[in-house]
Design a protein around this motif. Sequence first.
Motif, PDB file in Angstrom:
ATOM      1  N   SER A  38       0.815  -1.227   0.000  1.00 27.19           N
ATOM      2  CA  SER A  38       0.000   0.000   0.000  1.00 27.19           C
ATOM      3  C   SER A  38       0.842   1.268   0.000  1.00 27.19           C
ATOM      4  O   SER A  38       0.470   2.257  -0.618  1.00 27.19           O
ATOM      5  CB  SER A  38      -0.944   0.009   1.209  1.00 27.19           C
ATOM      6  OG  SER A  38      -0.206   0.091   2.430  1.00 27.19           O
ATOM      7  N   HIS A  39       1.970   1.266   0.749  1.00 24.01           N
ATOM      8  CA  HIS A  39       2.806   2.472   0.796  1.00 24.01           C
ATOM      9  C   HIS A  39       4.174   2.129   1.387  1.00 24.01           C
ATOM     10  O   HIS A  39       4.396   1.017   1.868  1.00 24.01           O
ATOM     11  CB  HIS A  39       2.130   3.604   1.565  1.00 24.01           C
ATOM     12  CG  HIS A  39       1.956   3.359   3.038  1.00 24.01           C
ATOM     13  ND1 HIS A  39       1.040   2.470   3.556  1.00 24.01           N
ATOM     14  CD2 HIS A  39       2.579   3.897   4.128  1.00 24.01           C
ATOM     15  CE1 HIS A  39       1.102   2.475   4.870  1.00 24.01           C
ATOM     16  NE2 HIS A  39       2.035   3.330   5.263  1.00 24.01           N
ATOM     17  N   GLY A  40       5.063   3.119   1.371  1.00 26.33           N
ATOM     18  CA  GLY A  40       6.472   2.847   1.641  1.00 26.33           C
ATOM     19  C   GLY A  40       6.916   2.788   3.089  1.00 26.33           C
ATOM     20  O   GLY A  40       8.093   2.525   3.351  1.00 26.33           O
ATOM     21  N   HIS A  41       6.044   3.049   4.074  1.00 21.85           N
ATOM     22  CA  HIS A  41       6.478   2.953   5.472  1.00 21.85           C
ATOM     23  C   HIS A  41       6.970   1.530   5.760  1.00 21.85           C
ATOM     24  O   HIS A  41       6.396   0.556   5.283  1.00 21.85           O
ATOM     25  CB  HIS A  41       5.360   3.346   6.430  1.00 21.85           C
ATOM     26  CG  HIS A  41       5.238   4.824   6.588  1.00 21.85           C
ATOM     27  ND1 HIS A  41       4.031   5.459   6.739  1.00 21.85           N
ATOM     28  CD2 HIS A  41       6.177   5.800   6.597  1.00 21.85           C
ATOM     29  CE1 HIS A  41       4.235   6.770   6.852  1.00 21.85           C
ATOM     30  NE2 HIS A  41       5.527   6.999   6.763  1.00 21.85           N
ATOM     31  N   SER A  42       7.996   1.450   6.620  1.00 24.75           N
ATOM     32  CA  SER A  42       8.719   0.185   6.749  1.00 24.75           C
ATOM     33  C   SER A  42       7.886  -0.942   7.343  1.00 24.75           C
ATOM     34  O   SER A  42       8.194  -2.110   7.139  1.00 24.75           O
ATOM     35  CB  SER A  42       9.990   0.397   7.560  1.00 24.75           C
ATOM     36  OG  SER A  42       9.670   0.998   8.790  1.00 24.75           O
ATOM     37  N   ASP A  43       6.819  -0.622   8.066  1.00 23.93           N
ATOM     38  CA  ASP A  43       6.005  -1.717   8.610  1.00 23.93           C
ATOM     39  C   ASP A  43       5.072  -2.311   7.541  1.00 23.93           C
ATOM     40  O   ASP A  43       4.567  -3.413   7.709  1.00 23.93           O
ATOM     41  CB  ASP A  43       5.217  -1.291   9.854  1.00 23.93           C
ATOM     42  CG  ASP A  43       4.410  -0.021   9.665  1.00 23.93           C
ATOM     43  OD1 ASP A  43       4.816   0.826   8.844  1.00 23.93           O
ATOM     44  OD2 ASP A  43       3.373   0.127  10.330  1.00 23.93           O
ATOM     45  N   HIS A  44       4.865  -1.595   6.451  1.00 21.04           N
ATOM     46  CA  HIS A  44       4.009  -2.097   5.370  1.00 21.04           C
ATOM     47  C   HIS A  44       4.827  -2.593   4.179  1.00 21.04           C
ATOM     48  O   HIS A  44       4.414  -3.516   3.487  1.00 21.04           O
ATOM     49  CB  HIS A  44       3.050  -0.989   4.907  1.00 21.04           C
ATOM     50  CG  HIS A  44       2.116  -0.539   5.977  1.00 21.04           C
ATOM     51  ND1 HIS A  44       0.792  -0.932   6.035  1.00 21.04           N
ATOM     52  CD2 HIS A  44       2.323   0.245   7.069  1.00 21.04           C
ATOM     53  CE1 HIS A  44       0.229  -0.397   7.116  1.00 21.04           C
ATOM     54  NE2 HIS A  44       1.123   0.327   7.760  1.00 21.04           N
ATOM     55  N   ALA A  45       5.947  -1.951   3.932  1.00 21.09           N
ATOM     56  CA  ALA A  45       6.809  -2.292   2.790  1.00 21.09           C
ATOM     57  C   ALA A  45       8.044  -3.019   3.310  1.00 21.09           C
ATOM     58  O   ALA A  45       9.062  -2.399   3.609  1.00 21.09           O
ATOM     59  CB  ALA A  45       7.199  -1.027   2.037  1.00 21.09           C
ATOM     60  N   GLY A  97      -4.037   9.239   0.467  1.00 18.32           N
ATOM     61  CA  GLY A  97      -3.798  10.539   1.106  1.00 18.32           C
ATOM     62  C   GLY A  97      -2.865  10.503   2.301  1.00 18.32           C
ATOM     63  O   GLY A  97      -2.853  11.421   3.117  1.00 18.32           O
ATOM     64  N   HIS A  98      -2.060   9.467   2.411  1.00 20.84           N
ATOM     65  CA  HIS A  98      -1.234   9.251   3.618  1.00 20.84           C
ATOM     66  C   HIS A  98       0.186   9.798   3.407  1.00 20.84           C
ATOM     67  O   HIS A  98       0.637  10.669   4.155  1.00 20.84           O
ATOM     68  CB  HIS A  98      -1.243   7.759   3.923  1.00 20.84           C
ATOM     69  CG  HIS A  98      -0.383   7.307   5.049  1.00 20.84           C
ATOM     70  ND1 HIS A  98      -0.498   7.792   6.337  1.00 20.84           N
ATOM     71  CD2 HIS A  98       0.611   6.377   5.096  1.00 20.84           C
ATOM     72  CE1 HIS A  98       0.392   7.190   7.109  1.00 20.84           C
ATOM     73  NE2 HIS A  98       1.085   6.337   6.393  1.00 20.84           N
ATOM     74  N   VAL A  99       0.898   9.275   2.420  1.00 17.48           N
ATOM     75  CA  VAL A  99       2.220   9.788   2.020  1.00 17.48           C
ATOM     76  C   VAL A  99       2.302   9.662   0.499  1.00 17.48           C
ATOM     77  O   VAL A  99       1.423   9.059  -0.118  1.00 17.48           O
ATOM     78  CB  VAL A  99       3.389   8.985   2.662  1.00 17.48           C
ATOM     79  CG1 VAL A  99       3.368   9.096   4.183  1.00 17.48           C
ATOM     80  CG2 VAL A  99       3.367   7.521   2.231  1.00 17.48           C
ATOM     81  N   GLY A 118      -5.034   0.512   3.904  1.00 12.84           N
ATOM     82  CA  GLY A 118      -3.674   0.856   4.340  1.00 12.84           C
ATOM     83  C   GLY A 118      -3.782   1.945   5.389  1.00 12.84           C
ATOM     84  O   GLY A 118      -4.780   2.020   6.103  1.00 12.84           O
ATOM     85  N   ASP A 119      -2.771   2.777   5.525  1.00 10.47           N
ATOM     86  CA  ASP A 119      -2.870   3.954   6.399  1.00 10.47           C
ATOM     87  C   ASP A 119      -3.451   5.089   5.559  1.00 10.47           C
ATOM     88  O   ASP A 119      -3.150   5.196   4.377  1.00 10.47           O
ATOM     89  CB  ASP A 119      -1.480   4.361   6.900  1.00 10.47           C
ATOM     90  CG  ASP A 119      -0.857   3.316   7.823  1.00 10.47           C
ATOM     91  OD1 ASP A 119      -1.604   2.508   8.402  1.00 10.47           O
ATOM     92  OD2 ASP A 119       0.384   3.321   7.958  1.00 10.47           O
ATOM     93  N   TYR A 120      -4.274   5.936   6.165  1.00 13.52           N
ATOM     94  CA  TYR A 120      -4.868   7.025   5.381  1.00 13.52           C
ATOM     95  C   TYR A 120      -5.231   8.218   6.247  1.00 13.52           C
ATOM     96  O   TYR A 120      -5.316   8.118   7.474  1.00 13.52           O
ATOM     97  CB  TYR A 120      -6.101   6.554   4.604  1.00 13.52           C
ATOM     98  CG  TYR A 120      -7.291   6.148   5.452  1.00 13.52           C
ATOM     99  CD1 TYR A 120      -7.357   4.877   6.031  1.00 13.52           C
ATOM    100  CD2 TYR A 120      -8.358   7.025   5.671  1.00 13.52           C
ATOM    101  CE1 TYR A 120      -8.458   4.495   6.793  1.00 13.52           C
ATOM    102  CE2 TYR A 120      -9.464   6.651   6.429  1.00 13.52           C
ATOM    103  CZ  TYR A 120      -9.506   5.384   6.987  1.00 13.52           C
ATOM    104  OH  TYR A 120     -10.588   5.004   7.745  1.00 13.52           O
TER     105      TYR A 120
HETATM  106 ZN    ZN Z   1       2.104   4.528   7.101  1.00 13.84          ZN
END
Ligand code: ZN
Length: 342
Positions: A38-45, A97-99, A118-120
């Motif tokens: 979903s996005h690049g934060h390390s807990d998701h990617a 709309g998160h990063v 994801g995060d939003y």
């Molecule tokens: Zn995030």
Amino acid sequence: MGAPHPETWLEVRPEGLWCRPGGFHVDPLRPVPLAVVSHGHSDHARPGHGRVLATAETLAIMAARLGEGAAGAERHALGYGEAVQLGEVTVWLAPAGHVLGSAQVAMEWRGARVVYSGDYKRVADPTCAPFTPVACDVFITEATFGLPVFRHPDPLEEIGKLLHSVAVFPERCHVIGAYALGKAQRLIALLRQAGWDRPIYLHGALQALCDLYVRHGVDLGELRPATAGEKGQARKDLMGQIVIAPPGAIADRWARRLPDPVVCLASGWMRVKQRAKQRGVELPLVISDHADWGELLATVDEVGAPEIWITHGREEALAHAATARGVRARALALVGYEEEAS
Ligand SMILES: [Zn+2]
Ligand SMILES: [Zn+2]
């Protein structure tokens, strides 16, 4: 006969959320053959997947943070709204709309649509595309700030507090702790929006991702390194200036080079005064990249799903509020997603 209930084809496994008819995981916590990220934060990617499907921005962020070798053996960039067939499942991404590059993942199989958020967040952010509500049968949502006490103020009001402090203490330096991906760039963009046109000084750990944002068309104005002066002397030239650093650096030895720093931290958790105190924060800035309580409820209403699943955060309160609105709610209790970058 109705569509098979998504409970029958989406399951929580130790490595993360698994879509059986599609043969893929969403934001898996462990290496898998096929991951939708979903996005690049390390807990998701996370590193080490075989194939990775994500927006081009997220793929670039993963390569920058994990190194080319660990960011997926094969990578497929997917634009927002562009559909792809994975196994029997149609998958497409919508802005979260998160990063930069953050996406919701829409999954369609046999007449049912599930959207993983994801995060939003819902407030305007000059550094990324705005969240788009997608109608669905099951909405899988985060709940990082899923308690009524969490109401994020207008971010420009928080920036106003910061600029007021800068005006009141012209002989001091303001150092703001901000997470390296998303928060730092948003903070800079908000400062520009508020009219701060002086150079903004960066801790070295923030440079690469700021450069990446600029390459993707986000204007951040003039950025300069906040490196140590001659023989590690204090940087007198940083009096009256704004420095941005990772949260871990603001109360650290690193910050001693700064002239009489006012320690600030930009985070949704700064709503909790005790947290600010614990971290030695003089000026807390309540700026979050996650939906607050009101945004979570508004989003549940807008997507109109008869059922929500809650991935991580304060599940109980959101589940309770959803149930009171006639929406079925279920906590997935996915472990491994952190409060970082909030
Ligand atoms: Zn995030
Ligand atoms: Zn997260």
